[in-house]
Structures are given as C-alpha cells and as structure tokens.
Design a protein around this motif. Structure first.
Motif, short mmCIF file in Angstrom:
data_model
loop_
_atom_site.label_atom_id
_atom_site.label_comp_id
_atom_site.label_asym_id
_atom_site.label_seq_id
_atom_site.Cartn_x
_atom_site.Cartn_y
_atom_site.Cartn_z
N THR A 155 2.43 1.72 -3.46
CA THR A 155 1.41 2.17 -4.40
C THR A 155 1.12 3.66 -4.20
N ASP A 176 0.84 -1.22 0.00
CA ASP A 176 0.00 0.00 0.00
C ASP A 176 0.87 1.26 0.00
N SER A 236 4.02 -1.24 -10.51
CA SER A 236 3.59 -2.63 -10.29
C SER A 236 4.35 -3.19 -9.10
#
Length: 489
Positions: free
Chosen positions: A307, A304, A313
């Motif tokens: 991201t 998380d 990715s």
C-alpha cells in the motif's frame, strides 16, 4: 576431443544399442527422430543420428560404454522442456533419453527423503508424499511436465526458490553413469557428507559430466499455514520497490513473483483466472507460509508495504482452491505468451533486488531501441528475470535481432552485479556470454574439471563454454550445425 563431421557406419553401433536396451528402445527412423531435434529452445534444431531409451542404470551404462568404445558423442535428454538448448543434439550424435526411467524407488518419510529415477516428473514427487503432509519444494513453472533428471542437470529453480532454494539445495545423493560408462555414487542419505561435494559439482553441470540415474531428494513438511497476496500497481517499478522493501523488512516469503501488463492480459486471455486486473501496470504475487501466527502477522506487514508503494488493491487467499487459482496464471505465463506473438525468445538473467527498477527501465528502453515488445514475468524475490521477447520467426533476420536484444539484457544483468542464468542453464544459447561473466582463468579452470570426468569430450559436446569464441560466430554455428570439422570439448 571429437570431430563432429566424421563419417560413421551406424549399423553395427545400432545393433549394439539394440542388444543393450532392446529394439523398441532404439529410435532411428528419420521421421521419428524429429521429436528429439530440439528442446524448449526450438529456434535451433539438429536431428540426431540415433535415439536410445534405457530403463535402468545398467542399461544407461551399457549405452554410454558403446558410445565410449566407438567415440560417439552423446547428449542426455529428459522431458525436453529446457530453455537454453542444453539437450540440443550435435551432428552425428546419440541422444540418450531418460523418459522411460519413471520409477519412484523409495519413500522414506521418517528421514524426509525420496529416491527417484531421472524420468520422474517434478510434480509426481509432491503427489507421492502430499497425503502424509510432505512436499518437494523446487517447482519450475513446467513442473507438471519437466523431469527430475533435467532439473538436476540445469539446477532448476521455481516460484519457491526464494525461501527454500533451487534443486541443488534438495539433492542429497546421486547414482551416476560417467562418460566412460562406469557407475559411481556421490553424496548419500545424510544431510552432510564428508569429502568433496561432488553432488554439488554435478547438479547444474548440464549433462557434461555424466548422467544421473538415481536421485535422492530431500522433502519438506508442509507448512501449518499459507496465504497468498495479490497486489496490483500502476507501474512495474512500484511492484519492484515493494519487493525490495519486503525483504528489507526481514520478511522472507515462500515466493514473490511479478508480471507486467502484457503478461497479465495474455494470461487472462488464455487461462481466464479472473484474478488479474487487466488495466494494472504490474501485479505482485507474494506467498507467505509458516506458523499460523507468523503468517497472520506478516500478511498484514506485506499488505502495508505494498500500500505504501502505491498498490491499488490487495487480494488475499488462504484456502487451497483460491490460492491455486491465483498461481495458475503465473504458472501458465510462458505458454500464454504464445497468444501475444507467433514466437517468443526467453532469457534468464539474475540481478540484485536493489537494481530491479533500474534494470526494468533499461529493458524497456532496449525494447524500444530494437523494436520488439518484451513481456516481463519473473521471480522477483531473488531477482531472477524472465524477459520474453516477442517476434515472428517467419520474418527474415528477426531471430538474429532478437538474440542480440537478449544478449544486451544479459550483459546488463552482469553489469549491475548479476548473472547470465538463474535456473535455465547455459546450454548452447548463452555459452558465448560466459566471458562477460568469467575471466579466461575461470573458464579454463571449469574446463579442467570437465575434462577430469569427460576426457574424450563425448558427453554433451559444444555446451556451456564458448566455442567458437565470438558470440555471433557461435550463434551461426549452432543455427547451421556446420562445424567444419571443428573440435569441441
């Protein structure tokens, strides 16, 4: 204190060495001595007068006593993988090589310790205990070839030093041969020993206080679960921000490593892992270990955070085969750099994690200013940078410019509150930058400690401390090996 240009009759001294270790343990032919004229810092070379290869503590003591009686300077050498010139010979010296001291002397699984000779290869320790569910945590990228003795001398780190610490955190005791040839033992088999921490003093002393001939290591129980995450980013700054955020979230991974685009493509060209996206500005490798429930939770938290910071990715791997494949590229990064350029010069500075984005941008600006590409591969979790400056040593003057660039990077590290070395040591390469980090009083205090153990200055002279005092002058001296009778301690 010794004069390095002093003429010497080596024949009787060599006979003494042969008596101590046998004729096969003494190397004196000029062509054979070439093997020992440098360590992993191959830009500087000096052929030693003699090389001696003892096999036991007693033989090491005999050799050192011979050097002491004859006032012969000596340099200890392990596998020769050091990157700071710590095992670089000086003129008219003896190199004492511990490569034949390769015995694992004792394995005590019940008390989680192993006793080894200094020539034991780092990876052999884990191999010896892995079947029982244990491992040795410090893991330099060169762990399949570097020796424990060298790791002790340089206080080596590795991928997992973020969570588990560097070599000094895993050395419990040492048997030492001091520069006068006496044998002493420091530390022991208990986690904490009373009295002065002489074990801690010796680890990282770079062969200036003596030679470790037996080393008691702490081994760890293998974790219940391990997971590796590979996140790729458009910029290296995004990867750096992820590192800071992961630590700020209270997560301490087993290891966190960053590789930039140059390094990614070099690794894929040479190792062909197929794991690293060639178009990524940087990749971040994060290894999480511990209890299965803990790993599962932290894996998601790390994903998380990555991201949120712009990861394009994220790949995860829990099975040993895939994890090994992902790490293989990072472990081969230094070797792969040889595919990018005929030569490279690697530095080893440390910075606070919060300064990572700023320092990486500054290194990029320095790269442009000096006109040399810099590939970044580093232990991101503890801020241990390894900028690899790419150049061609056959071009006249290139090395001097590259050294200046490397020096500017080290000064930058100190400026932001960091250090000039995280795990490679000071050696001959970085001694001229010690005054940038320490005061004159600090350096004098260190010299007093050194002289207590090494009063004649015979053990690894000319290393760690700035002699001569200016950086440019020091580099010139080390390169030409013309000491003009200068006395080095």
């Amino acid at each position: 204190m010794i004069a390095l240009d002093k003429p010497r009759n080596w024949k009787p001294i060599i006979k003494e060495f042969e008596s101590a270790v046998g004729k096969t343990g003494v190397v004196q032919r000029k062509e054979e001595l070439l093997t020992y004229e440098c360590d992993g810092l191959s830009s500087y070379r000096q052929r030693p007068a003699v090389v001696v290869l003892p096999k036991t503590t007693e033989e090491v003591a005999k050799v050192v006593k011979i050097c002491d009686r004859n006032s012969v300077p000596w340099v200890a050498r392990g596998a020769g993988t050091g990157l700071s010139g710590g095992a670089l010979p000086v003129e008219n010296c003896v190199v004492i090589v511990t490569a034949l001291m390769r015995k694992i002397l004792k394995i005590d699984l019940e008390n989680q310790r192993v006793v080894v000779q200094p020539g034991v290869i780092n990876n052999w320790v884990t191999q010896a205990v892995s079947g029982a569910g244990f491992y040795y945590a410090p893991d330099p990228s060169s762990q399949i070839i570097c020796s424990i003795g060298g790791n002790v001398a340089e206080n080596s780190g590795g991928v997992h030093c973020l969570k588990y610490g560097v070599t000094t955190n895993h050395v419990m005791g040492l048997k030492l041969v001091l520069p006068d040839g006496s044998i002493v033992e420091v530390g022991g088999e208990l986690p904490e020993m009373p009295g002065y921490d002489l074990t801690g003093l010796f680890v990282g002393s770079e062969g200036t206080l003596g030679i470790a001939t037996e080393i008691t290591l702490r081994i760890l129980k293998a974790p219940e679960s391990i997971c590796v995450l590979l996140a790729d980013f458009t910029t290296i700054e995004e990867a750096g921000d992820s590192v800071s955020d992961i630590i700020s979230a209270g997560i301490i991974p087993g290891g966190m490593e960053i590789m930039d685009n140059l390094s990614i493509n070099a690794v894929e060209d040479v190792v062909a892992t197929g794991c690293y996206p060639r178009d990524a500005g940087a990749i971040l490798l994060v290894e999480i270990d511990g209890l299965e429930v803990e790993v599962a939770r932290n894996k998601q938290r790390v994903a998380d955070i990555c991201t949120k910071n712009g990861a394009r990715s994220i790949t995860t791997a829990s099975d040993p085969e895939t994890r090994l494949k992902i790490w293989k590229g990072r472990k081969a990064a230094f070797a792969a750099a040889g595919h990018l350029s005929p030569d490279y010069y690697v530095q080893d500075g440390v910075i606070p994690r919060t300064q990572m984005s700023f320092v990486l941008k500054e290194i990029e600006e320095l790269s442009k200013k000096y006109g040399y590409q810099v590939a970044n591969v580093f232990h991101a979790g503890d801020g241990n940078l390894h900028p690899l400056i790419l150049y061609d040593n056959s071009v006249a003057g290139a090395l001097e410019v590259v050294e200046e660039l490397g020096g500017e990077i080290l000064k930058l590290c100190v400026k932001v509150g960091g250090s000039i070395s995280g795990e490679h040591g000071i050696g001959a390469d970085k001694k001229c930058f010690m005054p940038d980090m320490f005061t004159a009083t600090d350096l004098e205090t260190m010299q007093w400690v050194r002289q207590v153990f090494n009063p004649k200055g015979l053990a690894n002279p000319g290393k760690m401390f700035p002699t001569p005092r200016t950086c440019g002058e020091g580099a010139k001296v080390q390169n030409t090996q013309k000491f003009n009778g200068a006395e080095l301690f």
